[in-house]
Scaffold this motif. Structure first.
Motif, PDB file in Angstrom:
ATOM      1  N   LEU A 165      18.902 -20.984 -22.682  1.00 16.76           N
ATOM      2  CA  LEU A 165      17.284 -20.923 -23.070  1.00 16.76           C
ATOM      3  C   LEU A 165      16.648 -19.378 -22.433  1.00 16.76           C
ATOM      4  O   LEU A 165      17.178 -18.669 -22.171  1.00 16.76           O
ATOM      5  CB  LEU A 165      16.428 -21.864 -22.253  1.00 16.76           C
ATOM      6  N   SER A 166      15.739 -19.104 -23.484  1.00 20.17           N
ATOM      7  CA  SER A 166      14.988 -17.683 -23.925  1.00 20.17           C
ATOM      8  C   SER A 166      13.922 -17.413 -23.176  1.00 20.17           C
ATOM      9  O   SER A 166      13.014 -18.296 -24.026  1.00 20.17           O
ATOM     10  CB  SER A 166      15.319 -17.173 -24.344  1.00 20.17           C
ATOM     11  N   PHE A 167      13.755 -17.036 -21.434  1.00 22.68           N
ATOM     12  CA  PHE A 167      12.840 -17.043 -21.277  1.00 22.68           C
ATOM     13  C   PHE A 167      11.657 -15.858 -21.019  1.00 22.68           C
ATOM     14  O   PHE A 167      12.674 -14.527 -21.145  1.00 22.68           O
ATOM     15  CB  PHE A 167      12.557 -17.500 -19.505  1.00 22.68           C
ATOM     16  N   SER A 168      10.647 -15.787 -21.155  1.00 26.12           N
ATOM     17  CA  SER A 168       9.425 -14.724 -21.398  1.00 26.12           C
ATOM     18  C   SER A 168       8.316 -15.209 -20.460  1.00 26.12           C
ATOM     19  O   SER A 168       8.215 -16.518 -19.403  1.00 26.12           O
ATOM     20  CB  SER A 168       8.900 -14.435 -22.600  1.00 26.12           C
ATOM     21  N   VAL A 169       7.605 -14.365 -20.066  1.00 22.83           N
ATOM     22  CA  VAL A 169       6.272 -14.337 -19.184  1.00 22.83           C
ATOM     23  C   VAL A 169       5.126 -13.996 -20.001  1.00 22.83           C
ATOM     24  O   VAL A 169       5.467 -13.205 -20.031  1.00 22.83           O
ATOM     25  CB  VAL A 169       6.557 -13.918 -17.690  1.00 22.83           C
ATOM     26  N   LEU A 170       4.155 -14.883 -19.980  1.00 24.66           N
ATOM     27  CA  LEU A 170       2.863 -14.177 -20.821  1.00 24.66           C
ATOM     28  C   LEU A 170       1.571 -13.785 -19.287  1.00 24.66           C
ATOM     29  O   LEU A 170       1.516 -14.655 -18.661  1.00 24.66           O
ATOM     30  CB  LEU A 170       1.893 -15.600 -21.169  1.00 24.66           C
ATOM     31  N   LEU A 171       1.375 -12.571 -20.177  1.00 24.12           N
ATOM     32  CA  LEU A 171       0.495 -11.666 -18.773  1.00 24.12           C
ATOM     33  C   LEU A 171      -1.234 -11.996 -19.359  1.00 24.12           C
ATOM     34  O   LEU A 171      -0.984 -11.617 -20.618  1.00 24.12           O
ATOM     35  CB  LEU A 171       1.013 -10.951 -19.032  1.00 24.12           C
ATOM     36  N   VAL A 172      -2.015 -12.169 -18.725  1.00 25.57           N
ATOM     37  CA  VAL A 172      -3.331 -12.256 -19.688  1.00 25.57           C
ATOM     38  C   VAL A 172      -3.993 -11.775 -19.054  1.00 25.57           C
ATOM     39  O   VAL A 172      -4.504 -11.332 -17.603  1.00 25.57           O
ATOM     40  CB  VAL A 172      -3.497 -13.444 -19.774  1.00 25.57           C
ATOM     41  N   LYS A 173      -4.211 -10.366 -19.732  1.00 28.81           N
ATOM     42  CA  LYS A 173      -5.337  -9.707 -19.233  1.00 28.81           C
ATOM     43  C   LYS A 173      -6.971  -9.036 -20.622  1.00 28.81           C
ATOM     44  O   LYS A 173      -6.353  -8.868 -21.377  1.00 28.81           O
ATOM     45  CB  LYS A 173      -4.972  -8.428 -18.700  1.00 28.81           C
ATOM     46  N   GLY A 174      -8.041  -9.118 -19.742  1.00 27.52           N
ATOM     47  CA  GLY A 174      -8.842  -8.507 -20.643  1.00 27.52           C
ATOM     48  C   GLY A 174      -8.581  -9.375 -22.053  1.00 27.52           C
ATOM     49  O   GLY A 174      -9.470  -8.539 -22.977  1.00 27.52           O
ATOM     50  N   GLY A 175      -8.624 -11.007 -22.277  1.00 29.88           N
ATOM     51  CA  GLY A 175      -9.173 -11.544 -23.144  1.00 29.88           C
ATOM     52  C   GLY A 175      -8.269 -10.767 -24.186  1.00 29.88           C
ATOM     53  O   GLY A 175      -7.674 -11.469 -25.264  1.00 29.88           O
ATOM     54  N   TYR A 176      -7.344 -10.233 -23.436  1.00 32.42           N
ATOM     55  CA  TYR A 176      -5.546 -10.084 -24.372  1.00 32.42           C
ATOM     56  C   TYR A 176      -4.324 -10.690 -23.748  1.00 32.42           C
ATOM     57  O   TYR A 176      -4.225 -10.909 -22.737  1.00 32.42           O
ATOM     58  CB  TYR A 176      -5.548  -8.664 -24.477  1.00 32.42           C
ATOM     59  N   ALA A 177      -3.469 -10.813 -24.742  1.00 32.18           N
ATOM     60  CA  ALA A 177      -1.608 -11.423 -24.071  1.00 32.18           C
ATOM     61  C   ALA A 177      -0.738  -9.977 -24.033  1.00 32.18           C
ATOM     62  O   ALA A 177      -0.631  -9.358 -24.949  1.00 32.18           O
ATOM     63  CB  ALA A 177      -1.754 -12.792 -24.095  1.00 32.18           C
ATOM     64  N   ASN A 178      -0.449 -10.056 -23.487  1.00 31.19           N
ATOM     65  CA  ASN A 178       1.297 -10.013 -23.084  1.00 31.19           C
ATOM     66  C   ASN A 178       2.671 -10.627 -23.156  1.00 31.19           C
ATOM     67  O   ASN A 178       2.262 -11.679 -22.540  1.00 31.19           O
ATOM     68  CB  ASN A 178       1.520  -8.551 -22.466  1.00 31.19           C
ATOM     69  N   ILE A 179       3.269 -10.403 -23.935  1.00 34.06           N
ATOM     70  CA  ILE A 179       4.307 -10.872 -23.850  1.00 34.06           C
ATOM     71  C   ILE A 179       5.792 -10.402 -22.905  1.00 34.06           C
ATOM     72  O   ILE A 179       5.984  -9.336 -24.005  1.00 34.06           O
ATOM     73  CB  ILE A 179       4.632 -11.856 -24.572  1.00 34.06           C
ATOM     74  N   GLU A 180       6.508 -10.254 -21.761  1.00 35.80           N
ATOM     75  CA  GLU A 180       7.050  -9.054 -21.201  1.00 35.80           C
ATOM     76  C   GLU A 180       8.220 -10.415 -20.699  1.00 35.80           C
ATOM     77  O   GLU A 180       8.681 -11.285 -20.274  1.00 35.80           O
ATOM     78  CB  GLU A 180       6.381  -8.931 -19.968  1.00 35.80           C
ATOM     79  N   SER A 181       9.280  -9.367 -20.393  1.00 35.31           N
ATOM     80  CA  SER A 181      10.869  -9.502 -20.358  1.00 35.31           C
ATOM     81  C   SER A 181      11.411 -10.385 -18.791  1.00 35.31           C
ATOM     82  O   SER A 181       9.980 -10.422 -18.204  1.00 35.31           O
ATOM     83  CB  SER A 181      11.759  -8.736 -20.899  1.00 35.31           C
ATOM     84  N   THR A 182      12.303 -11.577 -18.375  1.00 36.08           N
ATOM     85  CA  THR A 182      12.187 -11.802 -17.431  1.00 36.08           C
ATOM     86  C   THR A 182      13.669 -11.023 -16.849  1.00 36.08           C
ATOM     87  O   THR A 182      14.083 -10.048 -17.743  1.00 36.08           O
ATOM     88  CB  THR A 182      12.180 -13.108 -17.208  1.00 36.08           C
ATOM     89  N   VAL A 183      13.188 -10.851 -15.187  1.00 40.04           N
ATOM     90  CA  VAL A 183      14.614 -10.207 -14.478  1.00 40.04           C
ATOM     91  C   VAL A 183      15.843 -11.099 -14.307  1.00 40.04           C
ATOM     92  O   VAL A 183      16.935 -10.664 -15.262  1.00 40.04           O
ATOM     93  CB  VAL A 183      14.456  -9.784 -13.495  1.00 40.04           C
ATOM     94  N   ASP A 184      15.360 -12.227 -14.357  1.00 35.40           N
ATOM     95  CA  ASP A 184      16.579 -13.489 -13.749  1.00 35.40           C
ATOM     96  C   ASP A 184      16.143 -14.167 -14.066  1.00 35.40           C
ATOM     97  O   ASP A 184      15.038 -15.366 -14.326  1.00 35.40           O
ATOM     98  CB  ASP A 184      17.475 -13.598 -12.430  1.00 35.40           C
ATOM     99  N   VAL A 185      17.125 -15.812 -14.151  1.00 32.47           N
ATOM    100  CA  VAL A 185      16.245 -17.057 -14.243  1.00 32.47           C
ATOM    101  C   VAL A 185      17.909 -17.838 -13.274  1.00 32.47           C
ATOM    102  O   VAL A 185      18.872 -17.607 -13.502  1.00 32.47           O
ATOM    103  CB  VAL A 185      16.591 -18.281 -15.887  1.00 32.47           C
ATOM    104  N   THR A 186      17.474 -19.133 -13.111  1.00 34.12           N
ATOM    105  CA  THR A 186      18.153 -19.551 -12.379  1.00 34.12           C
ATOM    106  C   THR A 186      18.168 -20.944 -12.870  1.00 34.12           C
ATOM    107  O   THR A 186      16.641 -21.361 -13.122  1.00 34.12           O
ATOM    108  CB  THR A 186      18.013 -19.109 -10.394  1.00 34.12           C
ATOM    109  N   ALA A 187      18.699 -21.953 -11.575  1.00 32.88           N
ATOM    110  CA  ALA A 187      18.601 -23.338 -12.012  1.00 32.88           C
ATOM    111  C   ALA A 187      16.844 -24.132 -11.655  1.00 32.88           C
ATOM    112  O   ALA A 187      16.847 -25.032 -11.797  1.00 32.88           O
ATOM    113  CB  ALA A 187      19.251 -24.283 -10.704  1.00 32.88           C
ATOM    114  N   SER A 188      15.859 -23.048 -10.903  1.00 32.07           N
ATOM    115  CA  SER A 188      14.729 -23.088 -10.644  1.00 32.07           C
ATOM    116  C   SER A 188      13.471 -22.249 -10.882  1.00 32.07           C
ATOM    117  O   SER A 188      12.523 -22.761 -10.808  1.00 32.07           O
ATOM    118  CB  SER A 188      14.928 -24.236  -8.626  1.00 32.07           C
TER     119      SER A 188
END
Length: 252
Positions: A114-137
């Motif tokens: 699985l490929s995780f990312s993070v959605l960051l919403v600010k001022g009516g706009y959004a950025n998609i950023e990378s994650t550092v690590d993923v565990t089972a939870s």
């Protein structure tokens, strides 16, 4: 606290370390704040969020609805956990180094990682950023800005969610039994939302305790059967693990 998965496959996957549990102050429904006493890593007992801080800090945060940010997901992305608005009170945001977001996905089920990312919403706009690590939870993210933020995955990825089944019994004056059956991802925030819904219903519902265990939820159709035979309302439902679902079984 986060409900640990009973999935045998995920027990072999990378598990999240045990962090110091902290109990937040509940400012309002789904709005919290917690005093972190010094440098370290802390896990919120109400939401499962994990905060890594470099010094003492008062962190204030709210669990939001993805419906408010759905326009930024379009057709390419889907939620992989809760979206949260996080703030550090009266200090620079840099004291909060990382946030770990709880997720309910089964990491060993897909054919491809699985490929995780993070959605960051600010001022009516959004950025998609990378994650550092993923565990089972959890999904770990390096803080870049204090804004509504939550984990996401590409919408084309087929996933299963670790879930729980909650059952409540209702008895009316005509000696009929009605069972309320809920499906939810195995996280305390969703379970708490169900319990609040039950309490606010005005009905006398008794929780039926089952042996510990879980299930895996796919976004598909589910049909519930009962023995002895009863009337099931609705007979068939579409389940989205990020929404609460309730079925009813009426036995006479």
């Amino acid at each position: 606290m986060l409900i640990k998965s009973h999935c045998e496959k995920c027990k072999a996957a990378q598990q999240s370390p045990e962090y110091e549990k902290v109990t937040p102050r509940n400012n309002s429904k789904w709005s919290f704040e917690v005093q972190l006493e010094g440098e370290g890593t802390y896990e919120c007992s109400a939401t499962g969020l994990v905060f890594e801080v470099s010094e003492q800090a008062l962190v204030r945060y709210s669990v939001l609805s993805w419906s408010e940010s759905s326009e930024f997901l379009e057709d390419s992305w889907r939620p992989a956990g809760s979206i949260n608005d996080v703030d550090v009170v009266n200090k620079d945001s840099s004291v909060l180094k990382f946030i770990h977001f709880p997720h309910s996905l089964c990491l060993t089920e897909p054919e491809h990682e699985l490929s995780f990312s993070v959605l960051l919403v600010k001022g009516g706009y959004a950025n998609i950023e990378s994650t550092v690590d993923v565990t089972a939870s959890h999904v770990k993210w390096r803080l870049s800005s204090l804004s509504p933020v939550g984990p996401i995955i590409p919408s084309h990825q087929h996933v299963k969610h670790h879930g729980v089944v909650l059952v409540y019994k209702e008895q009316d004056h005509q000696e009929q039994f009605c069972f309320h059956v809920f499906l939810a991802s195995n996280h305390e925030s969703e379970i708490q939302a169900i319990e609040e819904q039950v309490l606010s219903s005005g009905k006398k519902l008794i929780k039926i305790y089952k042996s510990a265990g879980g299930c895996r939820l796919e976004e598909k159709y589910y049909q519930l059967k009962s023995e002895p035979e009863g009337k099931i309302i609705p007979s068939v439902c579409v389940v989205n693990p990020f929404n609460l679902l309730c079925m009813y079984i009426i036995l006479q």
